[in-house]
Design a protein around this motif. Structure first.
Motif, PDB file in Angstrom:
ATOM      1  N   GLU A   1      38.472  36.081  36.090  1.00  0.00           N
ATOM      2  CA  GLU A   1      38.998  35.019  36.936  1.00  0.00           C
ATOM      3  C   GLU A   1      39.522  35.534  38.275  1.00  0.00           C
ATOM      4  O   GLU A   1      39.796  34.738  39.171  1.00  0.00           O
ATOM      5  CB  GLU A   1      40.141  34.292  36.202  1.00  0.00           C
TER       6      GLU A   1
ATOM      7  N   ARG B   1      29.539  38.985  40.757  1.00  0.00           N
ATOM      8  CA  ARG B   1      29.065  37.597  40.791  1.00  0.00           C
ATOM      9  C   ARG B   1      28.199  37.357  42.027  1.00  0.00           C
ATOM     10  O   ARG B   1      27.137  36.746  41.949  1.00  0.00           O
ATOM     11  CB  ARG B   1      30.240  36.630  40.773  1.00  0.00           C
TER      12      ARG B   1
ATOM     13  N   ARG C   1      28.141  32.173  35.762  1.00  0.00           N
ATOM     14  CA  ARG C   1      29.405  32.518  35.125  1.00  0.00           C
ATOM     15  C   ARG C   1      29.184  33.120  33.747  1.00  0.00           C
ATOM     16  O   ARG C   1      29.843  34.098  33.371  1.00  0.00           O
ATOM     17  CB  ARG C   1      30.283  31.270  35.025  1.00  0.00           C
TER      18      ARG C   1
END
Length: 217
Positions: free
Chosen positions: A124, A134, A152
């Motif tokens: 997170e 990512r 994700r």
């Protein structure tokens, strides 16, 4: 106009803040938690107790800053090291291979990552390895290199695989960190839809030789 040099007082404040962050990094990497008093932190940093609140409002804020600085320093080093690599799949795989090797090259940082993952904070975080990974996954999808439906989920799978093998390497002194890390990255590339021969080619590319940045963790 040239930038004005920091005054003596400003330099002192910067040194105090750096000392507090370094102390927090050391405490967290050694203990795996931050269940210590502010007095213990300032003593470890060798600064006055009253100096703490000139820089941080709480222990939680200090810990967040300490972890963010360490992880972002390493992630930024990876980004600079691979800035000239055009293939985002190679960027992702090489970053993952080097990060897996942290248990050998920077074991404290590897433990901090595992501690963060145990409380769900690593994925997170808006800084550090996960945020950069990512972005690399998204770039590889856009380039047609990865076949991933949910970025994700892909990031969670890659992170879980990497930290699991880091844990195995930490607990087994006979394990080859390099071999196990590369095998893990190979399997992740396959999971992301890459052909076996191409995945093998990527995980056998020579790694950059530049030394990782020196950080407290």
């Amino acid at each position: 106009m040239p930038e004005k040099s920091p005054s003596r007082g400003e330099r002192r404040k910067l040194r105090t803040r750096a000392a507090l962050i370094e102390a927090a990094q050391e405490i967290y990497s050694q203990r795996g938690d931050f269940d210590v008093s502010i007095q213990q932190i300032t003593e470890a940093a060798d600064v006055g107790f009253g100096s703490f609140y000139n820089h941080f409002s709480s222990k939680a804020e200090l810990l967040e800053a300490a972890i963010a600085e360490a992880l972002e320093t390493h992630a930024a080093w990876l980004e600079g090291l691979l800035a000239d690599v055009d293939d985002p799949a190679v960027v992702f795989a090489t970053s993952m291979r080097l990060t897996g090797r942290l248990i050998r090259t920077h074991p404290r940082m590897a433990r901090v990552m595992m501690n963060m993952n145990s409380r769900g904070a690593l994925l997170e975080a808006s800084y550090g390895h996960a945020a950069h990974a990512r972005r690399d996954i998204e770039a590889a999808i856009d380039a047609g290199r990865f076949a991933v439906e949910d970025v994700r989920v892909a990031l969670a799978c890659a992170t879980g695989c990497l930290l699991a093998v880091v844990h195995l390497c930490e607990t087994d002194p006979k394990a080859s960190v390099d071999d196990m890390t590369d095998q893990t990255v190979l399997n992740v590339l396959r999971m992301f839809g890459m052909e076996d021969a191409e995945a093998h080619r990527i995980v056998t590319l020579p790694l950059p030789v530049d030394e990782p940045p020196t950080v407290s963790i």
